[in-house]
Design an enzyme around this catalytic site. Structure first.
Site, PDB file in Angstrom:
ATOM      1  N   HIS A 100       0.844  -1.199   0.000  1.00  0.00           N
ATOM      2  CA  HIS A 100       0.000   0.000   0.000  1.00  0.00           C
ATOM      3  C   HIS A 100       0.878   1.247   0.000  1.00  0.00           C
ATOM      4  O   HIS A 100       2.114   1.153   0.070  1.00  0.00           O
ATOM      5  CB  HIS A 100      -0.971   0.012   1.180  1.00  0.00           C
ATOM      6  CG  HIS A 100      -0.326   0.058   2.526  1.00  0.00           C
ATOM      7  ND1 HIS A 100       0.442  -0.972   3.037  1.00  0.00           N
ATOM      8  CD2 HIS A 100      -0.340   1.015   3.499  1.00  0.00           C
ATOM      9  CE1 HIS A 100       0.872  -0.664   4.251  1.00  0.00           C
ATOM     10  NE2 HIS A 100       0.415   0.546   4.545  1.00  0.00           N
ATOM     11  N   HIS A 102       1.314   3.884   2.094  1.00  0.00           N
ATOM     12  CA  HIS A 102       1.808   4.609   3.261  1.00  0.00           C
ATOM     13  C   HIS A 102       3.333   4.702   3.218  1.00  0.00           C
ATOM     14  O   HIS A 102       4.016   3.755   2.804  1.00  0.00           O
ATOM     15  CB  HIS A 102       1.340   3.937   4.550  1.00  0.00           C
ATOM     16  CG  HIS A 102      -0.060   4.326   4.934  1.00  0.00           C
ATOM     17  ND1 HIS A 102      -0.891   3.516   5.679  1.00  0.00           N
ATOM     18  CD2 HIS A 102      -0.788   5.455   4.658  1.00  0.00           C
ATOM     19  CE1 HIS A 102      -2.059   4.129   5.869  1.00  0.00           C
ATOM     20  NE2 HIS A 102      -2.020   5.289   5.259  1.00  0.00           N
ATOM     21  N   ASP A 104       5.897   4.537   5.211  1.00  0.00           N
ATOM     22  CA  ASP A 104       6.841   3.598   5.817  1.00  0.00           C
ATOM     23  C   ASP A 104       6.966   2.306   5.016  1.00  0.00           C
ATOM     24  O   ASP A 104       7.767   1.434   5.368  1.00  0.00           O
ATOM     25  CB  ASP A 104       6.457   3.292   7.270  1.00  0.00           C
ATOM     26  CG  ASP A 104       5.048   2.732   7.417  1.00  0.00           C
ATOM     27  OD1 ASP A 104       4.182   3.103   6.610  1.00  0.00           O
ATOM     28  OD2 ASP A 104       4.807   1.939   8.349  1.00  0.00           O
ATOM     29  N   HIS A 184      -7.783  -1.895   5.278  1.00  0.00           N
ATOM     30  CA  HIS A 184      -6.899  -0.938   5.947  1.00  0.00           C
ATOM     31  C   HIS A 184      -7.535   0.446   5.750  1.00  0.00           C
ATOM     32  O   HIS A 184      -8.635   0.556   5.206  1.00  0.00           O
ATOM     33  CB  HIS A 184      -5.496  -1.033   5.350  1.00  0.00           C
ATOM     34  CG  HIS A 184      -4.453  -0.235   6.086  1.00  0.00           C
ATOM     35  ND1 HIS A 184      -4.372  -0.201   7.462  1.00  0.00           N
ATOM     36  CD2 HIS A 184      -3.446   0.570   5.635  1.00  0.00           C
ATOM     37  CE1 HIS A 184      -3.372   0.578   7.822  1.00  0.00           C
ATOM     38  NE2 HIS A 184      -2.790   1.061   6.735  1.00  0.00           N
ATOM     39  N   HIS A 316       5.976  -5.706  11.893  1.00  0.00           N
ATOM     40  CA  HIS A 316       5.425  -4.355  11.833  1.00  0.00           C
ATOM     41  C   HIS A 316       5.020  -3.855  13.227  1.00  0.00           C
ATOM     42  O   HIS A 316       3.874  -3.534  13.488  1.00  0.00           O
ATOM     43  CB  HIS A 316       4.220  -4.346  10.881  1.00  0.00           C
ATOM     44  CG  HIS A 316       3.804  -2.985  10.406  1.00  0.00           C
ATOM     45  ND1 HIS A 316       2.765  -2.283  10.989  1.00  0.00           N
ATOM     46  CD2 HIS A 316       4.257  -2.205   9.398  1.00  0.00           C
ATOM     47  CE1 HIS A 316       2.588  -1.132  10.364  1.00  0.00           C
ATOM     48  NE2 HIS A 316       3.487  -1.064   9.380  1.00  0.00           N
TER      49      HIS A 316
END
Length: 361
Positions: A100, A102, A104, A184, A316
């Protein structure tokens, strides 16, 4: 020799010793790699959101028996982590899967692509899989930094967020990869890597008793490993099950992006050899975890139990986690899942054990 020159030489020698000591101190403590088992994971980053002293942000590399290395996510400084790593190799990465958008999970990607495609260790062709918006972001970053990437070497495979179920994105002689949307706060995917069946082993002793000596005829037998009856060039028909062990079932590995509900991927994840599942927040913050689209160790354990996975790798972790908190979360998870539970760590290696083939009847 003048005294001032002797002093300079002594100082230089001392500086070298200090420099070596400092360099050793800066190097991460990286364990030696165990013997390769054909499907090994090296974790390059296991932290959520931002790096810590012990953990970088999200990235892992899957090592395959074909010699290929596939990367899943590429957070900030992933390239640096590869340089420190004993197992991951820039020159062997030929597929990158992004879960995805994001930061990080993607901020290390532009620099990594530059090194892979135009650097010293350039590869022939690199396949990139991820959200359709990833293509726009990469192109904008490359354009604004005035970097030129050879277009024919980067092949982008966009994943459509509107697609509900799972779909095949890789299908070659050895592996199949499914992508599937999972829940998410933004569009996110999980991936299921399946190893295809491999040939059984020939029982040479039994063939010798039947008057069939080793030689080119063995190739005829091996080429028909997936048939119940094997027909040789001289017309002899053999029962495959009597002269070969059963084909070995391939391994199944599930790698999830950030999620508070991966149930959409459950069907194709059943009986997985291993699942890599995020564990961002502690169970005491379960309500907040769901609001933010994340999971706890207990949530991950319940899903691993539901799909009958043999191993669960927790990954994570929020920077707020300390070692004591992680151990407590591990204890909580073990109440809901009786399989093997592992806490991922940077440069740690998890080996997906091969399935056993049935012996000749």
């Amino acid at each position: 020799m003048p005294n001032w020159l002797k002093s300079c030489i002594k100082l230089t020698t001392k500086e070298k010793r200090v420099s070596k000591k400092c360099t050793r101190h800066l190097q991460p403590d990286i364990p030696r790699a165990p013997p390769f088992k054909g499907m090994d994971i090296t974790f390059l980053g296991t932290s959520s959101g931002s790096p810590t002293h012990k953990r970088n942000v999200s990235s892992l590399v899957l090592h395959l028996v074909t010699g290929e290395q596939w990367m899943f996510d590429a957070g900030e400084a992933t390239q640096v982590q590869i340089r420190h790593c004993r197992t991951a190799s820039m020159g062997r990465i030929n597929r990158i899967f992004i879960t995805h958008m994001h930061g990080d999970h993607i901020w290390g990607l532009p620099g990594l692509l530059s090194s892979l495609l135009i650097g010293i260790e350039e590869c022939n062709q690199l396949h990139l899989y991820g959200p359709s918006s990833l293509d726009e972001w990469i192109k904008s970053t490359i354009r604004m930094s005035r970097t030129i990437l050879p277009r024919n070497k980067l092949v982008f495979h966009p994943l459509d967020a509107r697609q509900k179920g799972h779909f095949v994105i890789v299908d070659d002689d050895n592996y199949t990869v499914h992508a599937c949307p999972i829940k998410h706060t933004i569009p996110c995917w999980g991936y299921v890597v399946e190893e295809k069946k491999t040939k059984g082993n020939i029982d040479a002793a039994k063939l010798t008793l039947m008057g069939i000596a080793p030689g080119p005829i063995y190739k005829q037998i091996k080429d028909q490993w997936d048939q119940d009856l094997i027909v040789l060039s001289d017309g002899i028909v053999l029962d495959r099950k009597s002269i070969m062990s059963e084909p070995k079932e391939g391994r199944k590995l599930v790698i999830l992006g950030d999620t508070c509900d991966p149930s959409n991927i459950q069907e194709i994840s059943m009986d997985a050899n291993a699942i890599v599942h995020e564990c961002t927040l502690p169970e005491s913050m379960a309500h907040l975890s769901r609001q933010r689209g994340h999971s706890t160790a207990t949530m991950a354990a319940k899903f691993a139990s539901k799909i009958r996975a043999k191993s669960l790798v927790l990954n994570h972790f929020s920077p707020r986690f300390c070692d004591d908190t992680l151990r407590k979360e591990l204890d909580l998870a073990s109440r809901h899942y009786k399989g093997n539970i592992i806490l991922a760590s940077d440069f740690g290696i998890f080996q997906v054990a091969p399935n056993k083939s049935k012996s000749v009847g």
